[in-house]
Structure formats: structure tokens, C-alpha cells
Design an enzyme around this catalytic site. Structure first.
Site, PDB file in Angstrom:
ATOM      1  N   CYS A 151      -9.307   0.844   1.041  1.00 25.48           N
ATOM      2  CA  CYS A 151      -8.237   1.228   2.006  1.00 25.48           C
ATOM      3  C   CYS A 151      -7.201   1.898   1.634  1.00 25.48           C
ATOM      4  O   CYS A 151      -6.644   1.657   0.505  1.00 25.48           O
ATOM      5  CB  CYS A 151      -7.851  -0.010   2.828  1.00 25.48           C
ATOM      6  SG  CYS A 151      -9.238  -0.966   3.691  1.00 25.48           S
TER       7      CYS A 151
ATOM      8  N   GLU B 281      -3.918   1.305   2.399  1.00 28.36           N
ATOM      9  CA  GLU B 281      -3.065   0.488   2.136  1.00 28.36           C
ATOM     10  C   GLU B 281      -2.981  -0.120   0.592  1.00 28.36           C
ATOM     11  O   GLU B 281      -1.976  -0.181  -0.115  1.00 28.36           O
ATOM     12  CB  GLU B 281      -2.785  -0.821   3.065  1.00 28.36           C
ATOM     13  CG  GLU B 281      -2.736  -0.443   4.486  1.00 28.36           C
ATOM     14  CD  GLU B 281      -4.042  -0.173   5.311  1.00 28.36           C
ATOM     15  OE1 GLU B 281      -4.897   0.454   4.656  1.00 28.36           O
ATOM     16  OE2 GLU B 281      -4.338  -0.745   6.269  1.00 28.36           O
TER      17      GLU B 281
HETATM   18 ZN    ZN Z   1      -7.793  -2.751   4.539  1.00 27.85          ZN
END
Ligand code: ZN
Length: 135
Positions: free
Chosen positions: A52, A54
Site C-alpha cells: 500500500c 501508506e
Molecule cells: Zn494498506
């Protein structure tokens, strides 16, 4: 600062590698020293190997010596289109945020600089498991 983070997250979407979902995400992380690290989602043909946005941003910052963060802005949507919804972080990313979050770490999810929501990580991950639990 919030606006800078959102702009950085929107820019970071452009570097996403999302040939399977075509859902691109950008994140911008603010360190306790005031630096910004960005990340985008990186997919893989073996889906479980995907990462991801993040966590990309967090791992970049940690690998550069930063281990305490104040806030993160996240923006996501279909490739080539403006975000039409808020891209809330997944459970794994919430857990990784907790590991390095200052108290009152802020999560900002944004469609653009004028349309966003903001909350504390503690509200997204109440009673979370952290390093204090295993000391
Ligand atoms: Zn994530």
C-alpha cells in the site's frame, strides 16, 4: 501543513504501479522533524506481494532514519481520474502506523485539498496492539 500533505499525496498517486486494480493511491507522511515522505501503491502479479501507499511512505522514511510521525495524508481513486471517495487506510497500514505514530497521530483522507476528512489514528485503531504490549 495539511494542504501541503494533501498536495504531496495527490502527486504521489502518479507514481503508483497498479496494472491489476487500476486503483492508484498516494500517501504523504509527516515526520516529527517536519519532513515529508511520499509513497504510492505497488502491486504485484502475485497479489499478496503488493504494498500500500501508506506503508511505502512509512518504510521509506524509517529506512532513512525517521521513526516517529505526526500525520499522514492519503488519496486514492481509479487511474487517470480524480478521487471520488475517501481512501481510508487498510487494517495492515493502521497497524504499521501505530508502530511509529506520535500520540495524536492524524490521518487525513482527501479527495482534493478542499474536500477531506481528518481523524486520530486512535479512532481508526482503538485498543491497538503496540510495543508497550510486549514489554
Ligand atoms: Zn494498506
Amino acid at each position: 501543513m495539511r494542504e501541503n500533505l494533501i498536495r504531496a499525496a495527490l502527486d504521489a498517486r502518479n507514481t503508483a504501479y497498479a496494472p491489476y486494480s487500476h486503483y492508484t493511491v498516494g500517501a504523504a507522511l509527516l515526520t516529527s522533524e517536519g519532513m515529508i515522505y511520499t509513497g504510492s501503491n505497488i502491486e504485484n502479479a502475485s497479489y499478496g506481494a503488493s504494498n500500500c501507499a501508506e506503508r511505502t511512505a512509512i518504510f521509506k522514511a524509517v529506512s532513512q532514519g525517521h521513526k516517529l510521525f505526526r500525520a499522514i495524508a492519503i488519496t486514492g481513486g481509479m487511474e487517470g481520474a480524480e478521487p471520488v471517495d475517501y481512501a481510508w487506510p487498510c487494517g495492515i497500514c493502521r497497524q504499521v502506523m501505530q508502530e511509529f505514530a506520535e500520540k495524536d497521530f492524524v490521518v487525513i483522507v482527501a479527495k482534493n485539498v478542499a474536500d477531506f476528512r481528518e481523524c486520530f489514528l486512535e479512532d481508526l485503531l482503538p485498543h491497538g496492539f503496540g510495543g508497550e504490549s510486549i514489554k
